[in-house]
Design an enzyme around this catalytic site. Structure first.
Site, mmCIF file in Angstrom:
data_model
loop_
_atom_site.group_PDB
_atom_site.id
_atom_site.type_symbol
_atom_site.label_atom_id
_atom_site.label_comp_id
_atom_site.label_asym_id
_atom_site.label_seq_id
_atom_site.Cartn_x
_atom_site.Cartn_y
_atom_site.Cartn_z
ATOM 1 N N ASN A 7 5.943 -1.878 5.235
ATOM 2 C CA ASN A 7 4.945 -2.797 4.347
ATOM 3 C C ASN A 7 4.323 -3.742 5.558
ATOM 4 O O ASN A 7 4.966 -4.575 6.172
ATOM 5 C CB ASN A 7 5.622 -4.115 3.508
ATOM 6 N N ARG A 92 3.774 0.491 1.203
ATOM 7 C CA ARG A 92 3.206 -0.140 0.403
ATOM 8 C C ARG A 92 1.686 -0.305 0.714
ATOM 9 O O ARG A 92 1.166 -0.598 1.838
ATOM 10 C CB ARG A 92 3.830 -1.642 0.269
ATOM 11 N N HIS A 181 0.879 -6.607 -7.460
ATOM 12 C CA HIS A 181 2.371 -6.675 -7.554
ATOM 13 C C HIS A 181 2.860 -5.749 -8.549
ATOM 14 O O HIS A 181 3.792 -5.937 -9.282
ATOM 15 C CB HIS A 181 2.756 -8.194 -8.224
ATOM 16 N N ARG A 242 -2.870 -19.856 -2.660
ATOM 17 C CA ARG A 242 -3.878 -19.576 -3.343
ATOM 18 C C ARG A 242 -3.976 -20.431 -4.534
ATOM 19 O O ARG A 242 -3.400 -20.714 -5.275
ATOM 20 C CB ARG A 242 -3.799 -18.027 -3.590
ATOM 21 N N GLU A 385 10.980 -4.376 -4.480
ATOM 22 C CA GLU A 385 9.921 -3.567 -4.247
ATOM 23 C C GLU A 385 10.099 -2.342 -3.351
ATOM 24 O O GLU A 385 9.710 -1.253 -3.555
ATOM 25 C CB GLU A 385 8.578 -4.488 -3.957
#
Ligand code: AMP
Length: 398
Positions: A7, A92, A181, A242, A385
């Site tokens: 990732n 990813r 996601h 965010r 993940e």
């Protein structure tokens, strides 16, 4: 067969070597502060095998050097990747646009296409590509697979993915809801179904991925029908840094009246907003401590977060009509009992009843936190993940 999952972010690379069949993690690590000038004694690469941690200190010029150091630490820890029965490298990749919606074997053309999608994800796709290029150079004979964060949401219904703006402009610039996601929402909804002993096709689910980034999804019979993130990962829930949803007019207002340019507003909304913007901290553990001490805005930050989360839960209950399971996952969702309790408080008439003892019980595995008489099962399911990417990569290369 083992899979190395990578990732690659703008200034860091996280990686894991794991067995997709057993989910055993053989090693994992993180390369940090890539491109930064750091003192020679600063730890920039940390690599863990079992109980043992191996470190590298000093500056890391670029992603290629970072991966090189990580590979050396594999050797130092007695686990040479060249002899590791490495079947694939799984990457990813954040944005697959309209082009990629399945795990994809990486070729030069695929790298070019991911690069071309950078306009949609300027902060994410370029570092993903650098990670891919570096890994291909270091492991030229190992198949490399891209797994896209947007893939699970590729088939959103038109009404859910379409923004109500001029249709020609939207089409010309790829403006639609893509969702992110996806690997986590896909994995967690599958785990939730397995926990309930059902096939995903029999269930309607709401998944709440609440980490530093946060997103919600509505899943009907295994297919995502709505999600809170949009063209970019900025839309939707309040996140660590965010803003999530806001009136787009705020952007024009700030540009016109606050002397900010587009990059300033981009940084404001992505990096200095959310829980951090409201309270000064972005970690929920710290936020909890601030609330205890009576900090003036920490409780407001928490309340704004919960308010937004409940708004999405309500919307998805209505969209799905009938819901079988609501599942919390990721750092906040898996660990913060107060967030879970407040997100679903007072919804008994909608068939949702959280059991306070189950909710606060500590566990690392999938569990039910709803009362036995709750019509809708409320679950906590750890996301993974890396495992989902490793399995996708292993399936693709056979
Ligand atoms: P993730 O992005 O899934 O790694 O989640 C990271 C976030 O999870 C952190 O920024 C924290 O806000 C939150 N988190 C992690 N551990 C805990 C915990 N024990 N209690 C509350 N929040 C936590």
């Amino acid at each position: 067969m083992k899979v190395l999952v990578i990732n690659s972010g703008s200034s860091s690379i996280k990686y894991q070597l794991l067995d997709p069949a057993t989910a055993d993690v053989c090693a994992q690590g993180v390369v940090q502060r890539i491109g930064e000038a750091v003192e020679p004694d600063v730890v920039t690469v940390e690599h863990t095998t079992g109980e043992k941690t191996f470190e590298y200190r000093g500056a890391i010029a670029d992603h290629a050097q970072g991966l090189h150091v990580a590979f050396d630490l594999f050797i130092a820890s007695g686990q040479d990747l060249a002899d590791a029965d490495l079947g694939a490298v799984g990457h990813r990749v954040v944005h697959g646009g309209e082009v990629f919606y399945e795990p994809t074997l990486i070729t030069d053309d695929v790298v070019q296409a991911i690069t071309d999608l950078s306009a949609l994800a300027p902060l994410h796709n370029p570092p993903n590509v650098i990670g891919i290029e570096s890994a291909r150079a270091l492991l030229p004979t190992v198949p490399q697979v891209a797994v896209f964060d947007t893939a699970f949401f590729h088939n959103l219904p038109a009404a859910a993915k379409t923004y109500a703006i001029d249709a020609e402009t939207a089409a010309a610039h790829g403006v639609r809801k893509y969702g992110f996601h996806g690997t986590s929402h896909d994995y967690v909804s599958g785990q939730a179904a397995a926990f309930l002993g059902k096939d995903r096709a029999e269930l309607n689910q709401i998944v709440l991925h609440l980490g530093n980034g946060a997103s919600a999804s509505a899943i009907r019979a295994g297919r995502a029908v709505d999600t809170s993130m949009g063209l970019t990962p900025l839309e939707g829930l309040v996140m660590g840094t965010r803003s999530g949803d806001l009136d787009p007019g705020i952007i024009f207002h700030l540009i016109r009246t606050a002397g900010m340019n587009v990059d300033d507003v981009d940084a404001l909304l992505n990096r200095y907003s959310g829980i951090k913007g409201l309270s000064g901290v972005n970690d929920f553990r710290e936020l909890g401590r601030l609330i205890e001490t009576g900090h003036p805005t920490a409780k407001l930050a928490f309340d704004v977060y919960i308010h937004r989360l409940r708004r999405y839960i309500g919307a998805y209950l209505i969209e799905l009509g009938q819901v079988d399971a609501i599942t919390f996952t990721a750092g906040v969702g898996e660990n913060d009992a107060r967030v879970r309790a407040e997100a679903l408080a007072g919804l008994e008439r909608y068939g949702i009843r959280v059991d306070p003892d189950r909710n606060t019980a500590k566990a690392r595995t999938a569990r039910r936190i709803s009362a036995d008489d709750s019509e809708i099962a409320v679950l906590v399911v750890p996301t993974n993940e890396e495992l989902a990417i490793a399995r996708a990569a292993a399936d693709l290369v056979g």
